[in-house]
Design a protein around this motif. Structure first.
Motif, PDB file in Angstrom:
ATOM      1  N   GLN A   1       0.860  -1.192   0.000  1.00 48.06           N
ATOM      2  CA  GLN A   1       0.000   0.000   0.000  1.00 48.06           C
ATOM      3  C   GLN A   1       0.888   1.231   0.000  1.00 48.06           C
ATOM      4  N   PHE A   2       0.602   2.143  -0.919  1.00 47.52           N
ATOM      5  CA  PHE A   2       1.302   3.421  -0.920  1.00 47.52           C
ATOM      6  C   PHE A   2       0.480   4.429  -0.135  1.00 47.52           C
ATOM      7  N   GLY A   3       1.115   5.132   0.805  1.00 42.49           N
ATOM      8  CA  GLY A   3       0.449   6.186   1.553  1.00 42.49           C
ATOM      9  C   GLY A   3      -0.434   5.635   2.655  1.00 42.49           C
ATOM     10  N   PRO A   4      -1.342   6.481   3.172  1.00 51.29           N
ATOM     11  CA  PRO A   4      -2.251   6.016   4.227  1.00 51.29           C
ATOM     12  C   PRO A   4      -3.337   5.120   3.646  1.00 51.29           C
ATOM     13  N   GLY A   5      -3.993   4.336   4.490  1.00 51.22           N
ATOM     14  CA  GLY A   5      -5.043   3.425   4.031  1.00 51.22           C
ATOM     15  C   GLY A   5      -5.344   2.433   5.121  1.00 51.22           C
ATOM     16  N   PRO A   6      -5.974   1.312   4.763  1.00 50.81           N
ATOM     17  CA  PRO A   6      -6.328   0.326   5.788  1.00 50.81           C
ATOM     18  C   PRO A   6      -5.103  -0.260   6.497  1.00 50.81           C
TER      19      PRO A   6
END
Ligand SMILES: O=P(O)(O)OC[C@H]1O[C@@H](O)[C@H](O)[C@@H](O)[C@@H]1O
Length: 284
Positions: free
Chosen positions: A83-88
């Motif tokens: 995952q790139f960046g913020p997320g789950p």
């Protein structure tokens, strides 16, 4: 020459690939080309923390980087995966928090090549319940560094991911510029939320920059403001990210820019399918 299955205790100096102890006692792979270039890769995070091409500057590692095997190493070429960046998941995923293992190493006409890999385990499964294999092949030449990242779905169900190589180039941020992104549609967090296409011939870093360029070309050029132009080529990294934190990182923002080969849109992989992307960075 080909040396199979190097381990931490097994030195393969004749191939220009050597495993030694780095900061914080963490194992790191040293690559030495017979043609005078050097690189180092921490197995923690599979992070290339140094690339010294002949006649070029090293990569940049942030002064706040920690080498404790707990927090990701901030600098060099960290993986953002899956995952790139913020997320789950945690910011930029867990690939930069895992211990990569050394697969094959070889030497091609004086140039060392090493292959690292991670696969799922209890740590990754606790966050992302899929079986996967990530293979990272790194080749050092006198004036270039090539990486080939392969992500394979080894599960019985499909998964999707986003990923980047969050490369920190040593630079004078005030004098640095990136050429080749004109015409790309942007996802710009700041300052312009309307996400226009890039109209400038060169992108610069006059202040805070955090911008994704979608469907970027296979080659861009970074003038690092220190006298070098670095050619950044890719195959299958469809997007480019420019980042400089400006006053958010007052201690170091002047001394680097990030130019990242990225895959922002989700890669969907069916069981047994793989995604492969190549990055080639070089100096004149
Ligand atoms: O600080 P990290 O987690 O190593 O990531 C580096 C930076 O990566 C950028 O992509 C983010 O927009 C920043 O917020 C972040 O600080």
């Amino acid at each position: 020459m080909r040396t199979a299955r190097a381990t931490f205790s097994q030195e393969t100096a004749s191939s220009g690939v050597r495993i030694t102890e780095g900061n914080g006692g963490l194992p790191k792979v040293l690559l030495n080309s017979a043609h005078g270039s050097e690189a180092e890769i921490y197995l923690f995070g599979g992070c290339i923390t140094s690339w010294k091409p002949v006649n070029g500057k090293d990569l940049f590692v942030r002064p706040d980087a920690v080498f404790n095997g707990q927090k990701p190493i901030s600098g060099g070429i960290p993986h953002c995966f899956p995952q790139f960046g913020p997320g789950p998941l945690q910011q930029h995923g867990f690939g930069r928090n895992m211990n990569w293992s050394v697969g094959d190493s070889e030497n091609i006409e004086g140039n060392p090549v090493v292959t690292l890999e991670i696969k799922d385990g209890p740590y990754s499964r606790s966050m992302w319940d899929f079986s996967f294999l990530a293979i990272y092949k790194v080749e050092l030449n006198s004036k270039s560094l090539t990486t080939i990242l392969t992500i394979k779905n080894t599960d019985k169900k499909p998964f999707s991911l986003s990923t980047t190589l969050h490369t920190y180039f040593r630079a004078s941020a005030a004098g640095a510029s990136v050429k080749g992104l004109k015409g790309c549609k942007t996802l710009n967090k700041d300052p312009d939320p309307v996400n226009p296409s890039e109209e400038r011939e060169v992108g610069t870093f006059p202040g805070f920059v955090d911008c994704v360029y979608l469907d970027a070309p296979g080659e861009v050029h970074l003038d690092n403001g220190l006298g070098d132009v670095i050619t950044i080529q890719n195959t299958n990294w469809s997007d480019t990210v420019l980042w400089n934190p400006h006053l958010q990182m007052e201690a170091c923002y002047r001394d680097f820019v990030c130019v990242e080969n990225a895959k922002i849109g989700k890669v969907e992989l069916q069981p047994e399918q793989s995604w492969v992307a190549k990055q080639h960075i070089s100096v004149a």
